[in-house]
Design a protein around this motif. Structure first.
Motif, PDB file in Angstrom:
ATOM      1  N   VAL A  79       0.855  -1.185   0.000  1.00 47.01           N
ATOM      2  CA  VAL A  79       0.000   0.000   0.000  1.00 47.01           C
ATOM      3  C   VAL A  79       0.889   1.232   0.000  1.00 47.01           C
ATOM      4  CG1 VAL A  79      -1.763   1.286   1.275  1.00 47.01           C
ATOM      5  CG2 VAL A  79      -1.807  -1.226   1.257  1.00 47.01           C
ATOM      6  N   SER A  81       1.241   5.238   0.168  1.00 46.60           N
ATOM      7  CA  SER A  81       0.455   6.324   0.736  1.00 46.60           C
ATOM      8  C   SER A  81       1.159   7.665   0.567  1.00 46.60           C
ATOM      9  CB  SER A  81       0.217   6.067   2.232  1.00 46.60           C
ATOM     10  OG  SER A  81      -0.478   7.155   2.805  1.00 46.60           O
ATOM     11  N   ASP A  87      -3.305   5.998   3.734  1.00 48.46           N
ATOM     12  CA  ASP A  87      -3.320   5.445   5.091  1.00 48.46           C
ATOM     13  C   ASP A  87      -4.605   4.669   5.337  1.00 48.46           C
ATOM     14  OD1 ASP A  87      -0.896   6.714   5.492  1.00 48.46           O
ATOM     15  OD2 ASP A  87      -1.688   8.283   6.792  1.00 48.46           O
ATOM     16  N   TYR A  90      -4.530   1.175   3.892  1.00 46.31           N
ATOM     17  CA  TYR A  90      -3.750   0.277   4.749  1.00 46.31           C
ATOM     18  C   TYR A  90      -4.580  -0.137   5.962  1.00 46.31           C
ATOM     19  CZ  TYR A  90      -0.016  -1.376   7.824  1.00 46.31           C
ATOM     20  OH  TYR A  90       0.760  -2.144   8.657  1.00 46.31           O
ATOM     21  N   LYS A  94      -5.642  -4.014   7.218  1.00 47.05           N
ATOM     22  CA  LYS A  94      -5.424  -4.570   8.552  1.00 47.05           C
ATOM     23  C   LYS A  94      -6.740  -4.969   9.206  1.00 47.05           C
ATOM     24  CE  LYS A  94      -1.819  -4.974   9.637  1.00 47.05           C
ATOM     25  NZ  LYS A  94      -0.868  -6.023   9.184  1.00 47.05           N
ATOM     26  N   ALA A 100      -0.375  -6.823   4.732  1.00 44.63           N
ATOM     27  CA  ALA A 100      -0.045  -5.624   3.948  1.00 44.63           C
ATOM     28  C   ALA A 100       1.098  -4.865   4.602  1.00 44.63           C
ATOM     29  CB  ALA A 100      -1.270  -4.707   3.838  1.00 44.63           C
ATOM     30  N   ASP A 101       1.854  -4.141   3.778  1.00 44.67           N
ATOM     31  CA  ASP A 101       2.872  -3.214   4.240  1.00 44.67           C
ATOM     32  C   ASP A 101       2.581  -1.854   3.626  1.00 44.67           C
ATOM     33  OD1 ASP A 101       4.481  -5.094   5.727  1.00 44.67           O
ATOM     34  OD2 ASP A 101       5.164  -5.891   3.810  1.00 44.67           O
ATOM     35  N   LYS A 102       2.854  -0.808   4.412  1.00 45.23           N
ATOM     36  CA  LYS A 102       2.607   0.554   3.929  1.00 45.23           C
ATOM     37  C   LYS A 102       3.925   1.243   3.606  1.00 45.23           C
ATOM     38  CE  LYS A 102       1.161   3.805   6.779  1.00 45.23           C
ATOM     39  NZ  LYS A 102       0.342   4.727   7.584  1.00 45.23           N
TER      40      LYS A 102
END
Length: 357
Positions: A79, A81, A87, A90, A94, A100-102
């Motif tokens: 993700v 941002s 944000d 993301y 969750k 997922a990773d932001k």
């Protein structure tokens, strides 16, 4: 007195479009409903420059954003941002148990193709989300360059949030290779809030079929299969009022001409940016500046609240900064059916209130 809205949604809606919202109901399982919903899909394909299927959802844009990341992530989502709405994507991942990773940019900075390349080179991700146009920072990401990176990774699903840009700037979905392109009605499309729209590629659909827990109401596979089986009817009761208005508004958009519409938005954006640079300072670099709204640094330390109070007396409203940018920036939207003359009138009014020379 109605205030003329220069906020990044909801926008002012033309009286004739509002009137269409009041169209008498039809049965949502009727042939007339199929005709209406198929008509919208055909017109949206033109606006999105795509051959992909169109899905409608009686939600805000966030509904289809959540549906996309939940339905289409088989392994892990990356993700990207550039502000509040990346944000949010993301946070949706969750909340739905989606790995997922932001990857965040500094406020006012874009997602770069290099950032996307670095993440995808790890092989960890099978879905990428990009915010095309971030309403908190007025960053318009370099989606053409990002798309070239994604084309090197044909198994990765490309999700694009165009909630505040589709209809105000050209987004060539098929040329860019976007698998799920999401928008909603209350910004550049010039309708009231309450309906979300996305295009869905065959690749995204095939990926989603591999995901077991897709939810129900926002299950893109469920929606897709239903409209194929039932001739553009939907599994849940849709907002027919929005659909009457959207079908009508899309005719107006196509009558204006897509290139003319995009040019009008670009002209308004240039005018506001020039004004911002003359009296204040832009948050975004010129090459990443949005065509649909402008975030302006509050270099004169004005009270944005007090400015809006004075604007209210004159029939206008603009937006304060969003989140961490509140009071240190303010935002002026120039989207949907707004004209350059209306933008000029607003800016003259602001100059009078603030005694700008």
């Amino acid at each position: 007195m109605h205030k003329r809205l220069f906020i990044p949604g909801p926008v002012d809606v033309a009286p004739d479009v509002l009137e269409k919202m009041g169209t008498q109901m039809i049965g949502h399982r009727s042939k007339a409903a199929s005709v209406l919903q198929r008509s919208i899909s055909d017109k949206m394909r033109k606006l999105m420059f795509t051959e992909n299927e169109i899905l409608l959802s009686t939600t805000s844009g966030s509904g289809l954003m959540e549906g996309a990341i939940r339905c289409c992530t088989r392994k892990r989502a990356a993700v990207f941002s550039v502000g509040a709405f990346g944000d949010r994507w993301y946070k949706m991942a969750k909340a739905n148990g989606v790995p997922a990773d932001k990857f965040s940019s500094e406020l006012g900075q874009p997602t770069t193709p290099e950032m996307v390349e670095e993440a995808l080179a790890t092989g960890k991700y099978d879905l990428v989300t990009i915010t095309h146009n971030e309403t908190s920072t007025a960053i318009m990401n370099p989606v053409e360059e990002i798309a070239e990176v994604l084309k090197k990774y044909p198994d990765v699903i490309f999700c694009l949030d165009t909630v505040s840009s589709l209809g105000g700037t050209k987004i060539d979905v098929d040329k860019l290779g976007v698998d799920v392109c999401i928008t909603s009605t209350q910004k550049c499309l010039g309708l009231p809030p309450g309906l979300a729209i996305c295009s869905l590629s065959q690749k995204a659909l095939d990926a989603a079929r591999q995901v077991e827990n897709r939810g129900l109401y926002l299950d893109l596979v469920e929606i897709y299969d239903y409209i194929q089986k039932k001739d553009y009817q939907y599994p849940s009761t849709p907002s027919l009022s929005h659909m009457f208005a959207l079908d009508y508004q899309l005719d107006k958009i196509l009558e204006e001409g897509l290139e003319n519409r995009f040019a009008r938005h670009a002209e308004m954006a240039r005018y506001v940016r020039d004004w911002a640079n003359k009296h204040f300072e832009m948050l975004a670099e010129e090459k990443y500046a949005s065509n649909t709204l402008t975030t302006i640094k509050n270099t004169k330390e004005i009270s944005v609240k007090d400015l809006n109070k004075e604007l209210d007396k004159r029939g206008y409203e603009i937006s304060n900064g969003y989140g961490d940018l509140k009071d240190v920036t303010f935002r002026i939207a120039h989207m949907a059916d707004t004209t350059l003359d209306e933008v000029k009138a607003l800016l003259v009014t602001i100059e009078e209130i603030l005694n700008l020379k």
